[in-house]
Scaffold this active site. Structure first.
Site, short mmCIF file in Angstrom:
data_model
loop_
_atom_site.label_atom_id
_atom_site.label_comp_id
_atom_site.label_asym_id
_atom_site.label_seq_id
_atom_site.Cartn_x
_atom_site.Cartn_y
_atom_site.Cartn_z
N GLY A 153 -31.50 -24.63 -11.88
CA GLY A 153 -31.44 -25.51 -10.94
C GLY A 153 -30.94 -25.04 -9.47
N SER A 154 -30.35 -25.78 -8.69
CA SER A 154 -30.20 -25.53 -7.26
C SER A 154 -28.90 -25.60 -6.93
CB SER A 154 -31.20 -26.39 -6.52
OG SER A 154 -30.73 -27.91 -6.80
N SER A 155 -28.27 -25.80 -5.68
CA SER A 155 -27.21 -25.89 -5.38
C SER A 155 -26.49 -27.18 -5.75
CB SER A 155 -27.09 -25.89 -3.75
OG SER A 155 -27.90 -26.94 -3.41
N THR A 156 -27.12 -28.09 -6.20
CA THR A 156 -26.42 -29.40 -6.70
C THR A 156 -25.55 -28.91 -7.97
OG1 THR A 156 -28.19 -29.81 -8.21
CG2 THR A 156 -28.01 -31.05 -6.10
N THR A 157 -25.70 -28.06 -8.70
CA THR A 157 -24.68 -27.30 -9.54
C THR A 157 -23.25 -27.20 -9.08
OG1 THR A 157 -26.23 -26.05 -10.90
CG2 THR A 157 -24.27 -25.13 -10.70
#
Length: 139
Positions: free
Chosen positions: A64-68
């Site tokens: 995934g992305s920076s939402t992690t």
């Protein structure tokens, strides 16, 4: 008694210990991790239904992305984050969460990168002690 000793790269140094929760599959924290409880909620993931709170989470990298980073920051603030994370390479989303949490909440977690062969030696249920220099003691 000392167990198996693995030497990793301390991406974020620190000391922690806990029971290992291991997956060979990457994990998305966005929609896959409940920051309120620490439960892995991605129903397609092998660790679905497991709780990572206070454990040593062993996953190769994030999916995934920076939402992690955002989800993990909330988990750190809430006290539901893993005690440490072990990966197969430097994962910048995990690292960023630990660094920012250290600044915002004075809490962070160690992040250790292991070679793929050493990564494969840790099993769910192992007791893992993470040392500041990147050494892992696995029992």
């Amino acid at each position: 008694m000392e167990g198996l000793i693995l030497i990793g790269k301390p991406v974020i140094s620190g000391k922690a210990s806990g029971i290992a929760l291991v997956s060979r599959e990457p994990l998305s924290f966005w929609g896959g991790y409940d920051w309120k409880s620490g439960e892995i909620t991605d129903r397609r993931h092998p660790l679905s239904g497991e709780n990572a709170r206070g454990k040593v989470l062993v996953v190769p990298f994030t999916r995934g992305s920076s939402t992690t980073t955002a989800v993990l920051l909330e988990a750190i603030r809430e006290g539901t984050a893993p005690a440490a994370i072990v990966t197969t390479a430097t994962d910048f989303f995990f690292a960023l969460a630990s660094v920012v949490a250290g600044e915002l909440y004075e809490k962070s977690f160690p992040l250790i990168a292991l070679s793929e062969s050493d990564f494969g030696m840790i099993k769910t249920g192992d007791q893992v002690e993470v040392m500041e220099d990147g050494k892992l003691i696995v029992n």
